[in-house]
Structure formats: C-alpha cells, structure tokens
Design an enzyme around this catalytic site. Structure first.
Site, PDB file in Angstrom:
ATOM      1  N   SER A 249      16.276  -4.802   4.411  1.00  0.00           N
ATOM      2  CA  SER A 249      15.434  -3.186   4.851  1.00  0.00           C
ATOM      3  C   SER A 249      17.033  -2.403   4.915  1.00  0.00           C
ATOM      4  O   SER A 249      18.119  -3.000   5.232  1.00  0.00           O
ATOM      5  CB  SER A 249      14.999  -3.260   6.226  1.00  0.00           C
ATOM      6  OG  SER A 249      15.074  -1.621   6.637  1.00  0.00           O
TER       7      SER A 249
ATOM      8  N   TYR B 269      14.277  -4.032  15.452  1.00  0.00           N
ATOM      9  CA  TYR B 269      14.099  -4.185  14.189  1.00  0.00           C
ATOM     10  C   TYR B 269      15.395  -4.351  13.391  1.00  0.00           C
ATOM     11  O   TYR B 269      15.531  -5.333  12.663  1.00  0.00           O
ATOM     12  CB  TYR B 269      13.321  -3.062  13.575  1.00  0.00           C
ATOM     13  CG  TYR B 269      12.684  -3.116  12.142  1.00  0.00           C
ATOM     14  CD1 TYR B 269      12.296  -4.131  11.723  1.00  0.00           C
ATOM     15  CD2 TYR B 269      13.317  -2.320  11.190  1.00  0.00           C
ATOM     16  CE1 TYR B 269      11.655  -4.348  10.119  1.00  0.00           C
ATOM     17  CE2 TYR B 269      12.644  -2.233   9.695  1.00  0.00           C
ATOM     18  CZ  TYR B 269      11.937  -3.319   9.214  1.00  0.00           C
ATOM     19  OH  TYR B 269      11.658  -3.306   7.926  1.00  0.00           O
TER      20      TYR B 269
HETATM   21  N1  NAP Z   1       7.692  -0.249   4.986  1.00  0.00           N
HETATM   22  C1  NAP Z   1       8.860  -0.001   4.979  1.00  0.00           C
HETATM   23  O1  NAP Z   1       9.338   1.228   5.210  1.00  0.00           O
HETATM   24  C2  NAP Z   1       9.774  -1.060   4.967  1.00  0.00           C
HETATM   25  C3  NAP Z   1      11.313  -0.787   4.692  1.00  0.00           C
HETATM   26  C4  NAP Z   1      12.175  -1.821   4.685  1.00  0.00           C
HETATM   27  C5  NAP Z   1      11.726  -3.322   4.739  1.00  0.00           C
HETATM   28  N2  NAP Z   1      10.498  -3.449   4.872  1.00  0.00           N
HETATM   29  C6  NAP Z   1      10.044  -4.764   5.051  1.00  0.00           C
HETATM   30  O2  NAP Z   1       9.224  -5.153   3.974  1.00  0.00           O
HETATM   31  C7  NAP Z   1       8.401  -6.087   4.300  1.00  0.00           C
HETATM   32  C8  NAP Z   1       6.672  -5.946   4.299  1.00  0.00           C
HETATM   33  O3  NAP Z   1       6.359  -4.876   4.983  1.00  0.00           O
HETATM   34  P1  NAP Z   1       5.419  -3.768   4.615  1.00  0.00           P
HETATM   35  O4  NAP Z   1       5.840  -2.632   4.855  1.00  0.00           O
HETATM   36  O5  NAP Z   1       4.799  -4.118   3.521  1.00  0.00           O
HETATM   37  O6  NAP Z   1       4.344  -3.724   5.986  1.00  0.00           O
HETATM   38  P2  NAP Z   1       2.883  -4.476   6.253  1.00  0.00           P
HETATM   39  O7  NAP Z   1       1.950  -3.826   5.019  1.00  0.00           O
HETATM   40  O8  NAP Z   1       2.829  -4.371   7.430  1.00  0.00           O
HETATM   41  O9  NAP Z   1       3.463  -5.895   5.582  1.00  0.00           O
HETATM   42  C9  NAP Z   1       3.838  -6.903   6.281  1.00  0.00           C
HETATM   43  C10 NAP Z   1       2.977  -8.266   6.135  1.00  0.00           C
HETATM   44  O10 NAP Z   1       3.885  -9.164   6.684  1.00  0.00           O
HETATM   45  C11 NAP Z   1       2.665 -10.156   7.228  1.00  0.00           C
HETATM   46  N3  NAP Z   1       3.104 -10.969   8.547  1.00  0.00           N
HETATM   47  C12 NAP Z   1       3.509 -10.637   9.657  1.00  0.00           C
HETATM   48  N4  NAP Z   1       3.661 -11.531  10.533  1.00  0.00           N
HETATM   49  C13 NAP Z   1       3.664 -12.619   9.719  1.00  0.00           C
HETATM   50  C14 NAP Z   1       3.740 -14.195  10.047  1.00  0.00           C
HETATM   51  N5  NAP Z   1       4.204 -14.654  11.182  1.00  0.00           N
HETATM   52  N6  NAP Z   1       3.334 -14.806   9.101  1.00  0.00           N
HETATM   53  C15 NAP Z   1       3.038 -14.363   7.778  1.00  0.00           C
HETATM   54  N7  NAP Z   1       2.829 -13.051   7.617  1.00  0.00           N
HETATM   55  C16 NAP Z   1       3.255 -12.117   8.514  1.00  0.00           C
HETATM   56  C17 NAP Z   1       1.457  -9.248   7.652  1.00  0.00           C
HETATM   57  O11 NAP Z   1       0.462  -9.761   7.711  1.00  0.00           O
HETATM   58  P3  NAP Z   1      -0.676  -9.520   8.931  1.00  0.00           P
HETATM   59  O12 NAP Z   1      -1.503  -8.265   8.212  1.00  0.00           O
HETATM   60  O13 NAP Z   1      -1.613 -10.689   8.922  1.00  0.00           O
HETATM   61  O14 NAP Z   1      -0.098  -9.184  10.161  1.00  0.00           O
HETATM   62  C18 NAP Z   1       1.699  -8.239   6.396  1.00  0.00           C
HETATM   63  O15 NAP Z   1       0.886  -8.786   5.583  1.00  0.00           O
HETATM   64  C19 NAP Z   1       8.614  -6.618   5.831  1.00  0.00           C
HETATM   65  O16 NAP Z   1       9.625  -7.667   5.944  1.00  0.00           O
HETATM   66  C20 NAP Z   1       9.210  -5.289   6.256  1.00  0.00           C
HETATM   67  O17 NAP Z   1      10.286  -5.556   7.302  1.00  0.00           O
HETATM   68  C21 NAP Z   1       9.454  -2.394   4.839  1.00  0.00           C
END
Ligand code: NAP
Length: 277
Positions: A128, A141
């Site tokens: 990130s 975070y």
């Molecule tokens: N959105 C942004 O702006 C952004 C920016 C930079 C980096 N990221 C990174 O991108 C990645 C995906 O995030 P996203 O933005 O797509 O958000 P998201 O839609 O909330 O996706 C995160 C996923 O991770 C899963 N998860 C959480 N805890 C877990 C665990 N213990 N074991 C397995 N799965 C787990 C969640 O499943 P559940 O639904 O079951 O909880 C969810 O499907 C993350 O690593 C995040 O830090 C996001």
C-alpha cells in the site's frame, strides 16, 4: 500448460477484481475467501473456491492439499485496515492488523513456496502507499504495510536463487469495502476519548470519516490494481514495486518522501486540519 494462481481475500474488492481478470485471461484461479456466501459467488464465476482464513494454519494446510499442481503465482491480498489515533487504538486492534496483514501473508507465502518453487512461480504481495508514508490516523495500518515492505525486500533476494520472483503492488486509494469496514471497526474503539482530549480526537474522528468517504468514493476502481497484478505476474522482467495511484497522487507520495521531515509533517498537518474542520 495450465497456469494456476492462488489469490487470498478474493471475496471482495481488489481480490475479487483480480481473480475475475485472471480467470478471463485464461488462468486457473484458486480463490480464497472466508464467508460461505463469498465462496458460492466465486464458484459461480468459474473460480475454484477455497475456504481460507490466512491466520489459520489448518485452513492453509487444507488449501495446500486442494492445490495439487505447481503454482504460476500467489497473490497475497487478504488484509484489513485498523485505523485511528495511536493514543486511542487498543493494542489488540494493532495486533489484529499485524496478524492478518503481516503474519497471515507470511504464513501464506511459507505454505505455498513448495508449489511456487515447482512452478518457478511469482509472489505478488499487496502492499500500500501506507507502506511508504505513515499518515496520521493510519498508524496501525501503516505499521503493517511498512512491515510488508521489509518482508518483500528480504524475500525477493532470498528467493532469487530458486527463480521465484517477489513483487510488491502498492495501491493508493481504491474504491472497495475496506474503508467502510475500517470506519465501522474504529467507531467501536475510539470513543470515548480521555477527558480533556475530546476536541482534538473528535475532530480527528471527523477527519477519519471524511478520509474514508473520500477513499471509498474517489478511489481508483479495483480493476486498475488487478491490471497491475497481472503485469507483476506476467512481465518478463517485473519491477520490485508497482505504485498504483492517480498520477497526481503518485507524484505527491514521491515528493512527500523526498521532503525534509519538518516540511513534510507541516504539509500533512495542514491537510489533516482541513479535513477535520
Ligand atoms: N482499498 C484500498 O484503498 C487499498 C489501498 C492499498 C492497499 N489495499 C490492500 O488491498 C488488499 C485488499 O483490500 P480491499 O481494498 O480489496 O478491501 P476488501 O474488499 O475489504 O478486501 C479484503 C479481503 O481480505 C479478506 N480478509 C480479511 N481478513 C482475512 C483473513 N484473516 N483471512 C483471509 N481473508 C481475509 C476479506 O475477507 P472478509 O470479507 O471475510 O473479511 C476481504 O475479502 C488489502 O491487503 C488492503 O490492505 C487496499
């Protein structure tokens, strides 16, 4: 030859967009998720659903058995975003962020290295911009994503002799459910602030709410990150890092990292004050 990829956290957001894109490009996609309804939806999309909580060794062991073949790629994407001013965030919340984002990622990498070695596959870690800049209210975070930067740097060199490449994808704000989830989670532990600090922390909470709304609405579509993951997996000479952000935001991040700290802090404080009032 079949090209198989495992993606963790594929039930929503970036993971779902990536799984969908890779399937459309002809990959066999193992899609890890936790919720039964997500697993069903992934199966309906033609992906191979795997019940997988990355913090649970027993889930990882079952997933290892479910994937018999060599892996072309592992996309370690599962994550969550603990947030809030550091005085108020319970250590257990910070711990949960590290448990999932750092140790969960490491556990996943360790579990699938034999598959990746067999396939001379690639590891894509979901970092990130918060791993490059620790902004106020995002300390917990950022701590987890800074740690991921360190893991990526060490792993990249350690695994080079095996022909396993390690790439870090570093998105800026992306429009996914993570921000709403983070805010709802934080509202549970940020109140009430210690006596005498209400004004400052009340304003911070308002800033966090606006930041979350802005990220959820104005962020990049998750498909943009999916494209960067595809590039990380398939480019003949992938870069160590792919920053995925609006061009203006990417420039801002690079510039802030170059500035002397006093100037950088003053600029960030100005934005925080503007968001808070
Ligand atoms: N959105 C942004 O702006 C952004 C920016 C930079 C980096 N990221 C990174 O991108 C990645 C995906 O995030 P996203 O933005 O797509 O958000 P998201 O839609 O909330 O996706 C995160 C996923 O991770 C899963 N998860 C959480 N805890 C877990 C665990 N213990 N074991 C397995 N799965 C787990 C969640 O499943 P559940 O639904 O079951 O909880 C969810 O499907 C993350 O690593 C995040 O830090 C996001």
């Amino acid at each position: 030859m079949e090209r198989s990829i495992l993606i963790t956290g594929a039930g929503s957001g970036i993971g779902l967009a990536t799984a969908t894109l890779l399937k459309a490009r002809g990959f066999t996609v193992y899609a890890g998720a936790r919720k039964p309804e997500d697993l069903k939806r992934l199966e309906a999309l033609g992906l191979i659903p795997l019940p997988l909580d990355v913090t649970r060794p027993e889930d990882l062991a079952q997933a290892q058995e479910a994937i018999p073949e060599a892996l072309f790629g592992l996309v370690a994407n599962a994550g969550l975003a603990p947030a809030g001013p550091l005085e108020l965030v319970p250590p257990e919340v910070v711990e949960e962020g590290l448990r999932v984002n750092v140790l969960g990622t490491l556990r996943t990498v360790q579990a699938f290295l034999p598959h990746l070695r067999r396939g001379r596959g690639r590891i894509v870690l979901m970092g990130s911009v918060s791993g490059l800049l620790a902004l106020p209210l995002m300390g917990p975070y950022a701590a987890s994503k800074f740690a991921l930067e360190a893991l990526a740097d060490a792993l990249r060199v350690e695994l080079a002799p095996f022909g396993v490449k390690v790439v870090l994808v570093e998105p800026g704000s992306v429009a996914t459910p993570i921000w709403g989830r983070s805010l709802r989670w934080a509202e549970g532990y940020l109140l009430p602030p210690p006596p005498g600090t209400e004004g400052v922390y009340g304003a911070y909470l308002e800033a966090a709410r606006r930041m979350a709304e802005r990220n959820a609405k104005g962020g990049l579509p998750p498909e943009r990150v999916a494209e960067a993951v595809l590039k990380a997996l398939t480019h003949p000479r992938p870069r160590a890092r792919y920053l995925v952000a609006h061009p203006a935001r990417a420039r801002e991040v690079r510039l802030l990292r170059l500035l002397p700290e006093a100037l950088r802090d003053a600029l960030i404080l100005r934005v925080l004050r503007r968001l808070a009032h």
